[in-house]
Design a protein around this motif. Structure first.
Motif, PDB file in Angstrom:
ATOM      1  N   HIS A   7      37.938  30.516  37.616  1.00 39.03           N
ATOM      2  CA  HIS A   7      39.251  30.904  37.741  1.00 39.03           C
ATOM      3  C   HIS A   7      39.765  31.521  36.682  1.00 39.03           C
ATOM      4  CE1 HIS A   7      43.268  31.526  40.336  1.00 39.03           C
ATOM      5  NE2 HIS A   7      42.132  31.568  41.265  1.00 39.03           N
ATOM      6  N   SER A  13      41.745  34.923  35.173  1.00 37.43           N
ATOM      7  CA  SER A  13      42.879  35.466  35.567  1.00 37.43           C
ATOM      8  C   SER A  13      43.767  35.621  34.531  1.00 37.43           C
ATOM      9  CB  SER A  13      43.467  33.891  36.053  1.00 37.43           C
ATOM     10  OG  SER A  13      44.094  33.313  35.008  1.00 37.43           O
ATOM     11  N   HIS A  39      40.563  40.256  32.686  1.00 37.89           N
ATOM     12  CA  HIS A  39      39.186  40.378  33.562  1.00 37.89           C
ATOM     13  C   HIS A  39      37.972  40.780  32.951  1.00 37.89           C
ATOM     14  CE1 HIS A  39      42.143  40.296  36.951  1.00 37.89           C
ATOM     15  NE2 HIS A  39      42.906  40.893  36.499  1.00 37.89           N
TER      16      HIS A  39
END
Length: 102
Positions: free
Chosen positions: A55, A59, A62
């Motif tokens: 994650h 973030s 991409h």
């Protein structure tokens, strides 16, 4: 001629839920010290760490380069392996930390 035995034990995220599980793994490794010459403990990241790392990585970028993402996500395993090696050494058990590229 002396027999040399090697035991490989895998500790996954279900065992290594978090740092509080490290003493249990140390006890498990020490249990085999009298019957094996060498023990290799292979560890996964602490539970949910790989998801957190993924994650965070996505973030920040991409579309990360695959080798960068793989290295970054491997930090969870490196962290768990480092803590286990330190805990083993703290218990008086000689331990050498190895990375996959070793």
């Amino acid at each position: 001629m002396a027999s040399h035995s090697l035991l490989v034990i895998k500790f996954g995220g279900s065992v290594l839920a978090d740092r509080s599980a490290v003493p249990t793994v140390v006890r498990e490794v020490s249990r085999y010290l009298g019957t094996h010459d060498r023990i290799v403990a292979v560890v996964s990241a602490f539970r949910n760490q790989t998801n957190i790392l993924e994650h965070t990585a996505l973030s920040l970028c991409h579309d990360p380069a695959p080798e960068t993402l793989a290295f970054y996500m491997g930090l969870g395993e490196m962290h768990a392996a480092g803590e286990l090696a330190l805990a083993l050494q703290g218990a008086g058990i000689p331990a050498t930390l190895r990375m996959p590229w070793d």
